[in-house]
Design a protein around this motif. Structure first.
Motif, PDB file in Angstrom:
ATOM      1  N   ASP A  39      19.891 -16.613 -10.104  1.00 12.66           N
ATOM      2  CA  ASP A  39      18.442 -16.452 -10.004  1.00 12.66           C
ATOM      3  C   ASP A  39      17.862 -17.821  -9.658  1.00 12.66           C
ATOM      4  N   VAL A  40      17.348 -17.958  -8.439  1.00 15.22           N
ATOM      5  CA  VAL A  40      16.878 -19.259  -7.942  1.00 15.22           C
ATOM      6  C   VAL A  40      15.373 -19.241  -7.746  1.00 15.22           C
ATOM      7  N   LYS A  41      14.727 -20.296  -8.253  1.00 15.02           N
ATOM      8  CA  LYS A  41      13.300 -20.489  -8.045  1.00 15.02           C
ATOM      9  C   LYS A  41      13.090 -21.737  -7.201  1.00 15.02           C
ATOM     10  N   ARG A  42      12.267 -21.635  -6.174  1.00 12.88           N
ATOM     11  CA  ARG A  42      12.020 -22.765  -5.285  1.00 12.88           C
ATOM     12  C   ARG A  42      10.878 -23.636  -5.812  1.00 12.88           C
ATOM     13  N   LEU A  43      11.070 -24.964  -5.734  1.00 15.02           N
ATOM     14  CA  LEU A  43      10.042 -25.934  -6.116  1.00 15.02           C
ATOM     15  C   LEU A  43       9.977 -27.031  -5.061  1.00 15.02           C
ATOM     16  N   THR A  44       8.785 -27.518  -4.796  1.00 20.78           N
ATOM     17  CA  THR A  44       8.676 -28.722  -3.983  1.00 20.78           C
ATOM     18  C   THR A  44       8.972 -29.922  -4.881  1.00 20.78           C
ATOM     19  N   TYR A  45       9.262 -31.066  -4.265  1.00 19.96           N
ATOM     20  CA  TYR A  45       9.478 -32.286  -5.048  1.00 19.96           C
ATOM     21  C   TYR A  45       8.251 -32.589  -5.911  1.00 19.96           C
ATOM     22  N   GLU A  46       7.085 -32.370  -5.350  1.00 17.38           N
ATOM     23  CA  GLU A  46       5.855 -32.676  -6.069  1.00 17.38           C
ATOM     24  C   GLU A  46       5.702 -31.775  -7.296  1.00 17.38           C
ATOM     25  N   LYS A  47       6.027 -30.487  -7.139  1.00 11.70           N
ATOM     26  CA  LYS A  47       5.909 -29.566  -8.271  1.00 11.70           C
ATOM     27  C   LYS A  47       6.937 -29.892  -9.347  1.00 11.70           C
ATOM     28  N   ALA A  48       8.169 -30.233  -8.930  1.00 16.17           N
ATOM     29  CA  ALA A  48       9.196 -30.613  -9.903  1.00 16.17           C
ATOM     30  C   ALA A  48       8.763 -31.854 -10.673  1.00 16.17           C
ATOM     31  N   GLU A  49       8.078 -32.773 -10.000  1.00 12.21           N
ATOM     32  CA  GLU A  49       7.592 -33.990 -10.645  1.00 12.21           C
ATOM     33  C   GLU A  49       6.566 -33.645 -11.732  1.00 12.21           C
ATOM     34  N   GLU A  50       5.724 -32.678 -11.428  1.00  7.51           N
ATOM     35  CA  GLU A  50       4.735 -32.244 -12.419  1.00  7.51           C
ATOM     36  C   GLU A  50       5.398 -31.639 -13.651  1.00  7.51           C
TER      37      GLU A  50
END
Length: 635
Positions: free
Chosen positions: A367-378
Motif C-alpha cells: 500500500d503506497v502513498k505518494r508525497l512530495t518532498y515538501e509534504k514529507a518535510e512537513e
C-alpha cells in the motif's frame, strides 16, 4: 491472339507468331538499323499468354512499322500529342469521365477514329509517357485515367527539374553561399539536416558550398538559412537516441505469489515526477525499500529488454521524457498510482550504528502513498515519517565516518513550454526529505549487492576509487567545485568493490528499473534467483552491462548537451538578461564562475584579483548555439 497481333513483352512491342500447344512465338526488335549500315537485330521467344499484354488483336505488317510510327508520334510537336491534349481536356471537362478509367481501345478510337495495328505501339507509348494520363493495368487489360491539372503541373515541374537538375542545383548553391534561400530550397537541404543530426558524416551540399562537413557547421548553416530555428534540439538524435518513449507495451503483471507488506509505505518524490518507482516504510523493526517490478514481465533478452538495453536509461530532456520503457507501463508498474502496488522489496535490518546487518529480497504487494518532498518535510515529526528521517541521519553519519564525499551544488529544473518554446528555470530545493530518500536508496543498493554476493549471483556492481582530497579545500561553493574535481570515475563490474565516494564497502544500483537498464538487469537476476530459475552467467552479464552502460552514458551526454542548448536558447530569448555569478576557481588567465540561476559555468578573464566565493554580476557577450558556447562578461 491471332498471328501478327501486337503484344507487349518485357516492355517492348512484339508480334505474335506460330502457336505450339500452350505456348506461342513472339518476335521483337533488339536494335534498329542505322544510317551507317548497321543492320537491325531481331529476337524471338516462346511464351505463355500470361507473359504478354495484348495491345491490338489486328495484324500488324511488321515490327519496323510499329517502331516507325512510334518515332513520329513521340516527336515534340506530333499530331498525336496534340490530339492527346485535346482528348484529355474533353474528358476532364465532363463530370462523368473526369476521373474515370478509359480503356486503351476507347482512347485510341477517340484519337484516331479506329485502332490500327501499326499505330498501336506508338499511341500506347505516347499515352503512357504523357503528363495527361496515368496508366492502370488490371484484369489483363490496359486502361488510362485522366490526371488533374494540379497533378500535371506537379509532374511537369518534376520533369523540368530532372532535365535541368544541374543548373537548378548550381543556382541553389549560389543562393546558399549568399544565405538567401527561397522557400522551396528546403528540399535540397536534407543532407545538411542529416549531418546536423549525426545520421551521416557527409554532405554534398556543404561540400559544394565550400563548407566544412561537421555537425556543428551544418547546424549553423540550418540556423543561418532559417531552415531550423533556435529551438531545434539535435543532440538526442545525434547521439543515436530516440526522443520518443519506447513503444512496446508491457502486459499486465502476471499473477504470482507475493508477500503482503503491512502498513503504508511512502513514495516521496519531486513535484515534477510522473514515474514513481520507489517507496519506503518502517515497521518498527525493518526498513522496507519497495521498488517497481517491471522485471516480473520483462524476460531477459526479450524484445522489451533489448530495446531498454539499447536506450540505457530514460532520457530526461527539458522538453519532456523519452522513457526506457513504454509510457503505458506506468499505470501498472509505477508505485502509488493504484490502490495496491506490486514491488520487488528489500527488507533491511539495521544495527545500532545504522549499519546494514541483513537484507532479504521479496516479491510483494504494498500500500503506497505518494508525497512530495515538501509534504514529507512537513510530516517529519509524525510517528509514521519520523523514523525514516532518523534512519537516514544515522546512515549518512555512518557513511561519512567511512569517508563518503558529499557535494552540494545548486541545481535548476529546466522546462520548455511545448506551445511557444519559452524556456524557464526553477531552483531545485533540497529539504532533508530528499536525503531520506537518498539514504534509503543507498541502503537498498548496498543490501542488493550484499545479497547478490552472498548468494553468488552474477550482478552489476558499482564501485569508485576513493578520492585524494587536499587539506586546503576552500569553504563555500568554491570548495564544492574543488571536491567535485577530486572525484574518480565510477566503475561497473561483475566483481564487487568498495565505493569510496559513497563510503560503502559494496554497492549496486537497483532502485530505478523503470528508468535505468542496469537496475532492470539486476532485478531480472534477483527474480530468477528467487524463483529458482537459471541465472545469466558472468559473460552474459558483462556483455549486457557494458552495452546498457554505454547507452546510458550516451543518454547522460544527450541530457547535458540538451540542458546547455536550452539554457542558451533562454539567453537568446532574453538578450537583456543579467545574473549573479560566484567565483569557484582562479586560474592563471581567468577565473571560473558558477551562475546558480541558470546552473551554468563560465570563464571570464581580465577582472584582476577575484576572491573565491566572491560574486559579480554578469551578462552575455556572445552565444554560439551550434557549438554550445557562451561568452559572459562582467555587467
Amino acid at each position: 491472339m491471332k498471328k501478327s497481333s501486337v503484344v507487349i513483352y518485357k516492355n517492348q512491342p512484339a508480334l505474335v507468331g506460330e502457336r505450339d500447344g500452350d505456348k506461342f512465338l513472339v518476335s521483337w526488335c533488339v536494335s534498329r538499323a542505322t544510317a551507317s549500315g548497321k543492320k537491325a537485330v531481331y529476337a524471338s521467344q516462346k511464351v505463355r499468354d500470361k507473359d504478354v499484354l495484348l495491345l491490338c488483336e489486328s495484324e500488324a505488317s511488321s515490327i519496323d512499322s510499329l517502331l516507325d510510327f512510334a518515332e513520329v508520334a513521340s516527336t515534340e510537336d506530333s499530331e498525336v500529342k496534340k490530339q492527346i491534349s485535346e482528348i484529355h481536356e474533353l474528358l476532364l471537362s465532363d463530370d462523368e469521365t473526369a476521373g474515370a478509367e478509359q480503356s486503351f481501345l476507347e482512347l485510341a478510337e477517340l484519337l484516331r477514329g479506329e485502332l490500327k495495328a501499326n499505330e498501336s505501339w506508338g499511341l500506347y507509348s505516347v499515352l503512357k509517357s504523357s503528363f495527361e494520363f496515368e496508366e492502370v493495368l488490371h484484369d489483363g487489360g490496359i486502361f488510362f485515367v485522366p490526371r488533374t491539372e494540379e497533378k500535371i503541373s506537379e509532374l511537369k515541374n518534376k520533369a523540368f527539374e530532372k532535365e535541368h537538375a544541374e543548373e537548378i542545383r548550381l543556382a541553389f548553391i549560389e543562393r546558399l553561399k549568399a544565405r538567401k534561400l527561397l522557400p522551396e530550397d528546403s528540399k535540397f537541404m536534407g543532407d545538411v539536416e542529416a549531418l546536423a543530426l549525426g545520421t551521416t558524416d557527409k554532405s554534398r551540399t556543404m561540400k559544394d558550398a565550400g563548407l566544412k562537413e561537421t555537425p556543428e557547421k551544418a547546424h549553423k548553416l540550418l540556423l543561418d538559412t532559417k531552415i531550423w530555428d533556435i529551438t531545434r534540439n539535435p543532440y538526442p538524435v545525434r547521439l543515436g537516441l530516440s526522443a520518443k518513449s519506447a513503444s512496446i507495451s508491457l502486459g499486465t503483471p502476471p499473477d504470482e505469489e507475493r508477500v503482503r507488506v503491512p502498513g503504508v509505505s511512502y513514495a516521496i518524490d519531486s513535484q515534477w515526477s510522473t514515474d514513481p518507482d520507489d517507496a519506503i516504510g518502517f515497521d518498527g523493526e525493518y526498513l522496507w525499500v519497495h521498488i517497481a517490478d517491471p522485471a516480473c514481465f520483462v524476460e531477459p533478452d526479450s524484445q522489451i529488454d533489448k530495446v531498454a538495453r539499447g536506450r540505457g536509461a530514460t532520457l530526461y530532456l527539458p522538453e519532456g521524457a523519452a522513457r526506457m520503457l513504454s509510457e503505458d507501463c506506468l499505470e501498472d508498474y509505477a508505485l502509488g498510482l493504484r490502490e495496491e502496488s506490486r514491488a520487488l522489496s528489500f527488507k533491511i535490518k539495521l544495527g545500532a550504528g545504522g549499519e546494514l546487518e541483513e537484507c532479504e529480497v521479496l516479491r510483494t504487494v504494498v500500500d503506497v502513498k505518494r508525497l512530495t518532498y515538501e509534504k514529507a518535510e512537513e510530516l517529519k515529526e509524525s510517528p509514521e515519517i519520523k523514523p525514516l528521517f532518523e534512519i537516514a541521519r544515522r546512515n549518512f553519519e555512518r557513511r561519512c565516518r567511512a569517508g563518503a564525499v558529499n557535494i552540494s551544488i545548486p541545481e535548476v529544473h529546466i522546462t520548455v513550454n511545448p506551445e511557444n518554446k519559452e524556456v524557464s528555470f526553477e531552483a531545485v530545493a533540497h529539504p532533508e526529505s530528499t536525503e531520506v530518500v537518498r539514504e534509503a536508496m543507498l541502503l537498498a543498493g548496498e543490501g542488493a549487492a550484499k545479497f547478490a554476493f552472498k548468494n553468488n549471483i552474477p550482478f552489476p556492481f558499482i564501485s569508485q576509487d576513493s578520492p585524494e582530497i587536499p587539506k586546503d579545500i576552500p569553504d563555500g561553493l568554491a570548495g564544492q567545485f574543488r571536491l567535485r574535481k577530486c572525484m574518480r570515475k565510477r566503475n561497473v563490474a561483475i566483481t564487487p568493490s568498495s565505493h569510496g565516494g559513497l563510503g560503502l564497502g559494496m554497492y549496486s544500483q537497483v532502485t530505478s528499473p523503470l528508468r535505468r537498464y542496469g537496475d532492470l538487469l539486476g532485478h531480472e537476476q534477483l527474480r530468477a534467483f528467487l524463483k529458482g530459475e537459471k541465472l545469466l552467467d558472468k559473460d552474459e552479464m558483462l556483455m549486457r552491462m557494458s552495452e546498457g552502460d554505454a547507452a546510458m552514458q550516451a543518454s547522460k551526454k544527450a541530457e547535458r548537451n540538451s540542458r546547455t542548448h536550452w539554457t542558451l536558447v533562454y539567453l537568446l530569448q532574453h538578450p537583456d538578461w543579467q545574473g549573479e555569478a560566484v567565483c569557484v576557481e582562479n586560474q592563471a588567465k581567468h577565473s571560473v564562475f558558477f551562475i546558480p540561476e541558470i546552473g551554468m559555468e563560465c570563464a571570464i578573464g581580465g577582472l584582476g584579483k577575484i576572491e573565491l566565493n566572491e560574486t559579480i554580476d554578469v551578462k552575455v557577450s556572445k552565444i554560439d548555439l551550434p557549438n554550445l558556447e557562451c561568452v559572459f562578461q562582467k555587467a
